[in-house]
Scaffold this motif. Sequence first.
Motif, PDB file in Angstrom:
ATOM      1  N   ASP A  61       1.190  -1.325  -0.088  1.00 48.64           N
ATOM      2  CA  ASP A  61      -0.115   0.153  -0.061  1.00 48.64           C
ATOM      3  C   ASP A  61       0.636   1.202  -0.043  1.00 48.64           C
ATOM      4  OD1 ASP A  61      -0.175   1.606   2.923  1.00 48.64           O
ATOM      5  OD2 ASP A  61      -0.251  -0.545   3.343  1.00 48.64           O
ATOM      6  N   PRO A  62       0.431   2.743  -0.460  1.00 51.29           N
ATOM      7  CA  PRO A  62       1.472   3.422  -0.244  1.00 51.29           C
ATOM      8  C   PRO A  62       1.983   4.535   0.751  1.00 51.29           C
ATOM      9  CG  PRO A  62      -1.260   3.929  -1.873  1.00 51.29           C
ATOM     10  CD  PRO A  62      -1.229   2.535  -0.313  1.00 51.29           C
ATOM     11  N   ASN A  63       1.385   3.996   1.858  1.00 45.07           N
ATOM     12  CA  ASN A  63       1.867   4.048   3.238  1.00 45.07           C
ATOM     13  C   ASN A  63       2.896   2.720   3.968  1.00 45.07           C
ATOM     14  OD1 ASN A  63      -1.579   5.030   3.443  1.00 45.07           O
ATOM     15  ND2 ASN A  63       0.535   6.764   3.099  1.00 45.07           N
ATOM     16  N   SER A  64       3.299   1.569   3.002  1.00 42.78           N
ATOM     17  CA  SER A  64       4.312   0.822   3.679  1.00 42.78           C
ATOM     18  C   SER A  64       5.400   1.065   3.444  1.00 42.78           C
ATOM     19  CB  SER A  64       3.786  -0.502   3.647  1.00 42.78           C
ATOM     20  OG  SER A  64       4.002  -1.331   3.426  1.00 42.78           O
ATOM     21  N   PRO A  65       6.983   0.729   4.507  1.00 46.41           N
ATOM     22  CA  PRO A  65       7.742   0.925   3.068  1.00 46.41           C
ATOM     23  C   PRO A  65       8.158  -0.260   3.458  1.00 46.41           C
ATOM     24  CG  PRO A  65       7.492   0.519   5.380  1.00 46.41           C
ATOM     25  CD  PRO A  65       6.501  -0.214   5.590  1.00 46.41           C
ATOM     26  N   GLU A  66       7.849  -1.169   2.765  1.00 44.96           N
ATOM     27  CA  GLU A  66       7.618  -2.887   2.729  1.00 44.96           C
ATOM     28  C   GLU A  66       8.383  -2.252   0.708  1.00 44.96           C
ATOM     29  OE1 GLU A  66       5.351  -5.934   3.836  1.00 44.96           O
ATOM     30  OE2 GLU A  66       5.778  -4.896   5.976  1.00 44.96           O
ATOM     31  N   LEU A  67       9.398  -2.887   0.769  1.00 47.44           N
ATOM     32  CA  LEU A  67       9.599  -3.111  -0.757  1.00 47.44           C
ATOM     33  C   LEU A  67       9.904  -3.952  -1.509  1.00 47.44           C
ATOM     34  CD1 LEU A  67       9.583  -1.909  -3.921  1.00 47.44           C
ATOM     35  CD2 LEU A  67      11.902  -0.739  -3.643  1.00 47.44           C
ATOM     36  N   THR A  68      10.010  -4.744  -1.938  1.00 48.77           N
ATOM     37  CA  THR A  68      10.024  -6.615  -2.112  1.00 48.77           C
ATOM     38  C   THR A  68      10.446  -6.488  -3.673  1.00 48.77           C
ATOM     39  OG1 THR A  68       8.044  -7.256  -0.745  1.00 48.77           O
ATOM     40  CG2 THR A  68       9.514  -8.778  -2.249  1.00 48.77           C
ATOM     41  N   PHE A  69      11.450  -7.002  -4.396  1.00 52.17           N
ATOM     42  CA  PHE A  69      12.411  -7.351  -5.396  1.00 52.17           C
ATOM     43  C   PHE A  69      12.990  -8.362  -5.870  1.00 52.17           C
ATOM     44  CE2 PHE A  69      14.816  -4.419  -2.876  1.00 52.17           C
ATOM     45  CZ  PHE A  69      15.847  -4.373  -3.231  1.00 52.17           C
ATOM     46  N   ASN A  70      12.761  -8.474  -7.195  1.00 50.93           N
ATOM     47  CA  ASN A  70      13.352  -9.614  -7.216  1.00 50.93           C
ATOM     48  C   ASN A  70      13.960 -10.852  -6.474  1.00 50.93           C
ATOM     49  OD1 ASN A  70      16.266 -10.308  -8.883  1.00 50.93           O
ATOM     50  ND2 ASN A  70      17.675 -10.493  -7.845  1.00 50.93           N
ATOM     51  N   ASP A 121       9.518   4.589   9.171  1.00 48.35           N
ATOM     52  CA  ASP A 121       9.117   4.268   8.443  1.00 48.35           C
ATOM     53  C   ASP A 121       9.748   5.035   6.784  1.00 48.35           C
ATOM     54  OD1 ASP A 121       8.056   1.757   9.227  1.00 48.35           O
ATOM     55  OD2 ASP A 121       6.307   3.694   8.993  1.00 48.35           O
ATOM     56  N   TRP A 122      10.337   5.398   6.896  1.00 48.80           N
ATOM     57  CA  TRP A 122      10.385   6.423   5.847  1.00 48.80           C
ATOM     58  C   TRP A 122      12.440   5.667   5.213  1.00 48.80           C
ATOM     59  CZ3 TRP A 122       8.693   9.373   1.572  1.00 48.80           C
ATOM     60  CH2 TRP A 122       8.133   9.894   1.716  1.00 48.80           C
ATOM     61  N   SER A 123      12.957   6.087   6.765  1.00 46.21           N
ATOM     62  CA  SER A 123      14.426   5.400   6.481  1.00 46.21           C
ATOM     63  C   SER A 123      14.587   4.157   6.126  1.00 46.21           C
ATOM     64  CB  SER A 123      15.230   5.720   8.111  1.00 46.21           C
ATOM     65  OG  SER A 123      15.509   6.753   7.939  1.00 46.21           O
ATOM     66  N   THR A 124      13.217   3.416   6.901  1.00 52.48           N
ATOM     67  CA  THR A 124      13.008   1.637   6.285  1.00 52.48           C
ATOM     68  C   THR A 124      13.141   1.650   4.921  1.00 52.48           C
ATOM     69  OG1 THR A 124      12.383   0.630   8.089  1.00 52.48           O
ATOM     70  CG2 THR A 124      12.179  -0.537   6.334  1.00 52.48           C
ATOM     71  N   LEU A 125      12.549   2.856   4.330  1.00 52.00           N
ATOM     72  CA  LEU A 125      11.977   2.740   2.420  1.00 52.00           C
ATOM     73  C   LEU A 125      13.013   3.558   1.705  1.00 52.00           C
ATOM     74  CD1 LEU A 125      10.244   2.676   0.089  1.00 52.00           C
ATOM     75  CD2 LEU A 125       9.330   4.912   0.694  1.00 52.00           C
ATOM     76  N   GLU A 126      14.055   4.312   2.421  1.00 55.91           N
ATOM     77  CA  GLU A 126      14.689   4.833   1.800  1.00 55.91           C
ATOM     78  C   GLU A 126      15.747   3.824   1.255  1.00 55.91           C
ATOM     79  OE1 GLU A 126      15.229   9.844   3.051  1.00 55.91           O
ATOM     80  OE2 GLU A 126      16.337   8.226   3.954  1.00 55.91           O
ATOM     81  N   LYS A 127      16.193   2.959   2.575  1.00 53.41           N
ATOM     82  CA  LYS A 127      17.394   1.829   2.553  1.00 53.41           C
ATOM     83  C   LYS A 127      16.885   0.818   1.464  1.00 53.41           C
ATOM     84  CE  LYS A 127      20.808  -1.203   4.132  1.00 53.41           C
ATOM     85  NZ  LYS A 127      20.773  -2.306   3.209  1.00 53.41           N
ATOM     86  N   SER A 128      15.145   0.727   1.554  1.00 56.05           N
ATOM     87  CA  SER A 128      15.198  -0.502   0.562  1.00 56.05           C
ATOM     88  C   SER A 128      15.185  -0.197  -0.744  1.00 56.05           C
ATOM     89  CB  SER A 128      13.522  -1.531   0.227  1.00 56.05           C
ATOM     90  OG  SER A 128      13.048  -2.154  -0.087  1.00 56.05           O
ATOM     91  N   PHE A 157       7.600  11.238  -2.282  1.00 52.27           N
ATOM     92  CA  PHE A 157       8.334  10.709  -2.068  1.00 52.27           C
ATOM     93  C   PHE A 157      10.038  11.530  -2.278  1.00 52.27           C
ATOM     94  CE2 PHE A 157      11.435   6.704  -2.397  1.00 52.27           C
ATOM     95  CZ  PHE A 157      12.441   7.002  -1.258  1.00 52.27           C
ATOM     96  N   VAL A 158       9.922  12.253  -3.249  1.00 49.88           N
ATOM     97  CA  VAL A 158      10.959  13.910  -3.775  1.00 49.88           C
ATOM     98  C   VAL A 158      10.525  14.409  -2.789  1.00 49.88           C
ATOM     99  CG1 VAL A 158      11.719  15.541  -5.485  1.00 49.88           C
ATOM    100  CG2 VAL A 158      10.683  12.461  -5.872  1.00 49.88           C
ATOM    101  N   LYS A 159       9.718  14.629  -2.432  1.00 49.51           N
ATOM    102  CA  LYS A 159       9.366  15.755  -1.560  1.00 49.51           C
ATOM    103  C   LYS A 159       9.357  15.753  -0.008  1.00 49.51           C
ATOM    104  CE  LYS A 159       4.794  17.620  -2.622  1.00 49.51           C
ATOM    105  NZ  LYS A 159       3.632  17.785  -2.708  1.00 49.51           N
ATOM    106  N   HIS A 160       9.294  14.961   0.129  1.00 51.29           N
ATOM    107  CA  HIS A 160       9.917  14.749   1.833  1.00 51.29           C
ATOM    108  C   HIS A 160      11.174  14.605   1.379  1.00 51.29           C
ATOM    109  CE1 HIS A 160       5.388  14.601   1.972  1.00 51.29           C
ATOM    110  NE2 HIS A 160       5.321  14.826   2.922  1.00 51.29           N
ATOM    111  N   ARG A 161      11.684  13.728   1.022  1.00 49.96           N
ATOM    112  CA  ARG A 161      12.914  13.316   1.386  1.00 49.96           C
ATOM    113  C   ARG A 161      14.234  13.574   0.890  1.00 49.96           C
ATOM    114  NH1 ARG A 161      12.348  11.382   6.569  1.00 49.96           N
ATOM    115  NH2 ARG A 161      13.931   9.848   6.398  1.00 49.96           N
ATOM    116  N   PRO A 162      14.593  15.012  -0.092  1.00 50.81           N
ATOM    117  CA  PRO A 162      14.773  15.470  -1.260  1.00 50.81           C
ATOM    118  C   PRO A 162      16.349  14.981  -0.579  1.00 50.81           C
ATOM    119  CG  PRO A 162      13.915  17.569   0.851  1.00 50.81           C
ATOM    120  CD  PRO A 162      13.710  16.180   0.729  1.00 50.81           C
ATOM    121  N   GLU A 163      17.210  15.227   0.223  1.00 46.54           N
ATOM    122  CA  GLU A 163      18.517  14.635   0.750  1.00 46.54           C
ATOM    123  C   GLU A 163      19.007  13.240  -0.005  1.00 46.54           C
ATOM    124  OE1 GLU A 163      22.036  15.917   0.789  1.00 46.54           O
ATOM    125  OE2 GLU A 163      20.673  16.906   0.865  1.00 46.54           O
ATOM    126  N   PHE A 164      17.812  12.494   0.122  1.00 45.01           N
ATOM    127  CA  PHE A 164      17.809  10.836  -0.190  1.00 45.01           C
ATOM    128  C   PHE A 164      17.925  11.297  -0.974  1.00 45.01           C
ATOM    129  CE2 PHE A 164      15.946   8.086  -2.597  1.00 45.01           C
ATOM    130  CZ  PHE A 164      16.835   6.552  -1.514  1.00 45.01           C
TER     131      PHE A 164
END
Length: 337
Positions: A61-70, A121-128, A157-164
């Motif tokens: 969902d749009p508010n979950s930091p869980e990104l699954t890939f590969n 959660d933002w930090s979790t998403l950023e790492k993933s 995502f861009v608006k809230h975490r520009p430094e990332f």
Amino acid sequence: MKLVSFVWCLILISCSGQSFEKINGVSFVGSREEVTQAHVDPLLKIHANYAAVMPFGFMPDPNSPELTFNTDRQWYGETRRGAKQYIDLLHKNGVQVMLKPQIWIWQGAFTGDMIMPSNEDWSTLEKSYEDFILMYAKLAEETKCSVYCIGTELDEFVKHRPEFWNNLIEKVRQVYHGKLTYAANWDEYGRTPFWDQLDFVGVNAYFPLCEKQNPTVETLTAGWQPWKVKLKQFSKDMSKPILFTEFGYRSMDYTGKKPWLVDRNKENVNLKAQADATQVIFDEFWSEDWFAGGFVWKWFIHHDRAGGYADNRFTPQNKPAESVIREHYAQVKKSKL
């Protein structure tokens, strides 16, 4: 005025670092299986010189930091192994590639609305997300992709975490040495803050043009004018060429009203509207020096069963719009930016 235009063109070429063929691309949709020569041949017949290969990561969902890939649970063409196989065969056929990893949110929720409820959660998403993008940046370098796209329609995502994003671009540059872009939504590109660090201003060009059920070429052309003026000025301000990272129209009534619609609506099939809208976008942009080209949304590998005259969705395959693309890509294939 001619001298000014010529100087501006030289600036754009200098900023890109080389002379580019006008990008006549398609968005090459990942499938369950390996791509074969029979799947690539229809792409060659429309004279496409680029394809976007699009591996995916998934979120619940749009508010979950869980990104699954590969993972083994994904379609083959959406994984690293599949993307490499697609790229290798496209390159073997002389088709250049933009590698464009994307996020899919469950039930097709809009990625631009993705907001995390906490800093944790933002930090979790950023790492993933960093792992996701750097993995495919390494693949882009390994396979010598011509362009790499670092994200698609991630406005919040861009608006809230520009430094990332600043740090991410720096890290991507360390592992990939080709051209970079980001695929901003049509109403997002003007506030995306990091164009100065990229090579192309990437725009998913679903601009609303008119509210007509059966839009004419004249109506569609008029609808483009205010958007075109803004895009041209933005290119000049950024000293970067505009690249339509996605463009296309559905073969349905009201195709110019909300071109971004991806729902399974039952609007009447309108093949002429799609073909006319496609012709107009070529007429308005492909001869412009500040415009790099674009990628048709979208092109399925099984051409024989894609699209068709009863289909009201985006693909131009087996519709009049395919002939428009073929004719135009053949004419401008050797045009230089």
